[in-house]
Design a protein around this motif. Structure first.
Motif, PDB file in Angstrom:
ATOM      1  N   VAL A 125      48.157  67.265 -67.548  1.00  0.00           N
ATOM      2  CA  VAL A 125      48.845  66.821 -66.329  1.00  0.00           C
ATOM      3  C   VAL A 125      49.703  65.594 -66.637  1.00  0.00           C
ATOM      4  O   VAL A 125      50.864  65.508 -66.224  1.00  0.00           O
ATOM      5  CB  VAL A 125      47.824  66.514 -65.216  1.00  0.00           C
ATOM      6  N   ARG A 167      49.247  62.797 -54.930  1.00  0.00           N
ATOM      7  CA  ARG A 167      47.863  63.188 -54.683  1.00  0.00           C
ATOM      8  C   ARG A 167      47.781  64.293 -53.623  1.00  0.00           C
ATOM      9  O   ARG A 167      47.047  65.258 -53.775  1.00  0.00           O
ATOM     10  CB  ARG A 167      47.184  61.937 -54.221  1.00  0.00           C
ATOM     11  N   PHE A 217      50.503  67.364 -56.685  1.00  0.00           N
ATOM     12  CA  PHE A 217      49.427  67.837 -57.549  1.00  0.00           C
ATOM     13  C   PHE A 217      48.786  69.134 -57.047  1.00  0.00           C
ATOM     14  O   PHE A 217      48.665  70.094 -57.823  1.00  0.00           O
ATOM     15  CB  PHE A 217      48.392  66.722 -57.717  1.00  0.00           C
TER      16      PHE A 217
END
Lengths: 267, 293
Positions: free
Chosen positions: A59, A162, A166
């Protein structure tokens, strides 16, 4: 020896527990099933830990590749290119001999010359590079509307990542990432054929399958057993990934069509 | 010049060292790898083409055969296939020759843990020169690679044939072409653009699978890198050195990176060429770029 006694003697042989000597004569099917299954513990160990740790590096690398700053982007691109552009087999060899020479100067690094740590480290970097490419593609496939909506709601920075970026990236990249997990588990069979020593004959499933094939000069039993174990392992991964996939997509109305896994080992 | 390496200065020492007979064999092994790629790719493509046609067949048993081939080979780790096929093919061939050449041999072929055929059936014969053994090993490797990658190629081509728009075939049939003609003149020429991304991917995997030659017992670059890089003592060689295997494998790593990068560039060009004039997003982009220029 009854089969149960063989299981007791050899079930944990790959970890060094149980009978010291590998079976030499009177090799039965039970021996083969037990020892090859015992070796599978190593494949699971390599696969799980490399995937678990590799996910975070992947990531991070995928995000670095999106960066506007060349200082972040260039190293990430090179990292992915080096690990995806060369055979894992050669990477293992190179890393093993690199660790061997480093051991002289830095004694603290000597654990890396063992398969348990050194090969795990290579697999970790390798899966991170492949997964980074998948997540990079997923990041680029995030619908622009989603990101604009996030801006309109006043989300920015970490909170936007967040809550929006993601989860969407993970959802889009998940099918490909599941394939990557399967390939990685298959790739763990290369470890003991590439320089890393199997200390006291503690090897993985393929190591023992080859042992039996060489000893009995009959490849028609151990390799199908190995294949059977791997198919079971693969089905387990698919089931687990399917559960996660359902959770990732739980807000979506449409159920995606049946997804068919692809298999590949060599990378 | 290279008669007394101990007294050479560093540069000349390396020149002499890197041209020893073993190093020349090492460079030759790169040729072996490229040869393997060059031979395997078309053979695997041919097998894949056959597999795809079989899988599409309207005769159920033929279709099962094609689909079974694809499913079995793709479902099992390749490395297991590489280790398995070489022994299996070897034993199979020797067994067939055994049946053919020594019909009056009475002992069983499988005796406990041994596989025994009569000496005339050995492959290659025990008296054969070394190069025949090497060629035989290489041929077994090519067949194994071709079978495994043929299944992957069959899968790609099967998908590509299904991706050609139905309307194209229907138009061909409306013009009075037979099934075979439509297949030859319309489907096959058009499927390549759909197959190319998958085939490119496969080519990359094939490149990255080539070091597995080492496992098949061929003296390939991995074999030589281990051999040449290992610590050499003055007792056995004129060029003593420490453990250089790391550098030899670094060299192999760079070789493979260059090979994959080069392939990427070439395949990118081929893709651009094939997309031209196709009714696809890529072809549309090209058309617009040309119109704007």
């Amino acid at each position: 020896m009854t089969c149960w006694e063989i299981v007791q003697a050899y079930a944990l042989r790959s970890l060094g527990i149980g009978e010291r000597l590998l079976p030499q004569v009177d090799i039965t099917l039970c021996h083969q099933f037990t020892l090859i299954g015992s070796g599978l513990l190593w494949n699971v160990y390599f696969g799980t830990l490399a995937l678990g740790a590799g996910f975070f590096l992947a990531v991070a690398t995928a995000l670095a590749r999106q960066s506007r700053h060349a200082v972040l982007r260039k190293p990430a691109e090179w990292f992915v290119f080096v690990f995806r552009g060369s055979p894992l087999f050669i990477q293992f060899f190179f890393a093993y001999f690199l660790f061997l020479s480093l051991r002289g100067t830095f004694p603290a690094l000597s654990p890396l010359t063992s398969a348990a740590y050194g090969a795990l480290f290579v697999l970790f970097l390798n899966t991170a590079a492949y997964s980074a490419e998948i997540f990079h593609g997923a990041l680029q496939a995030i619908p622009r509307g989603d990101l604009e909506a996030a801006d309109a709601y006043g989300l920015a920075g970490w909170r936007k990542f967040r809550r929006i970026t993601f989860p969407t990236m993970l959802r889009l990249g998940w099918p490909a990432y599941t394939n990557e997990a399967i390939f990685l588990f298959h790739a763990t069979t290369l470890v003991f054929f590439s320089g890393f020593p199997a200390a006291q004959q503690r090897g993985d499933a393929l190591y023992y399958a080859k042992f039996f094939a060489d000893r009995t000069f009959n490849p028609f039993v151990p390799y199908p057993i190995l294949a059977g174990y791997f198919i079971l392992l693969t089905l387990g991964i698919i089931a687990l990934a399917g559960l996660i996939q359902r959770r990732l997509n739980r807000h979506l109305p449409a159920v995606p069509g049946p997804w068919r896994p692809r298999f590949r080992l060599v990378r | 010049m290279c008669d007394d390496p101990a007294n050479l200065d560093t540069l000349l020492w390396f020149v002499c060292y890197l041209t020893t007979g073993k190093h020349l064999a090492f460079y030759g092994a790169f040729g072996t790898v490229l040869l393997l790629l060059a031979v395997t790719a078309p053979v695997a493509l041919l097998l894949g083409f056959g597999g795809a046609i079989a899988a599409r067949s309207r005769l159920a048993p033929v279709a099962w055969l094609g689909k079974g081939y694809i499913a079995v080979v793709r479902g099992v780790p390749d490395i297991a296939f590489f280790l398995f096929f070489v022994i299996a093919l070897d034993q199979g061939l020797e067994w067939l020759r055994h049946q053919w050449l020594c019909p009056d041999w009475t002992e069983p072929v499988r005796q406990g843990q041994n596989f025994l055929v009569c000496p005339e059936a050995k492959l290659p014969l025990a008296t054969a020169p070394q190069w025949i053994h090497e060629v035989y090993g290489f041929a077994l490797a090519v067949v194994t690679f071709a079978i495994v990658f043929g299944a992957f190629a069959a899968n790609v081509l099967y998908g590509a044939m299904a991706a050609v728009p139905r309307a194209q075939i229907e138009t061909a049939e409306a013009y009075g072409m037979t099934h075979a003609q439509a297949f030859r003149r319309v489907l096959v020429p058009q499927m390549w653009v759909y197959a190319l991304p998958g085939l490119s991917n496969l080519w990359m995997i094939l490149i990255k699978a080539s070091p597995l030659l080492f496992l098949l017992g061929v003296r390939d670059i991995v074999y030589w890198a281990r051999e040449l890089g290992a610590t050499q003592t003055p007792r056995f060689t004129d060029y003593p050195h420490g453990d250089w295997r790391m550098w030899y494998f670094l060299f192999l790593l760079v070789f493979y990176l260059a090979l994959t990068r080069l392939s990427e560039i070439v395949l990118g060009r081929v893709m651009r060429r094939l997309t031209r004039g196709q009714a696809m997003a890529g072809g549309e982009v090209q058309r617009r770029a040309e119109a704007a220029a």
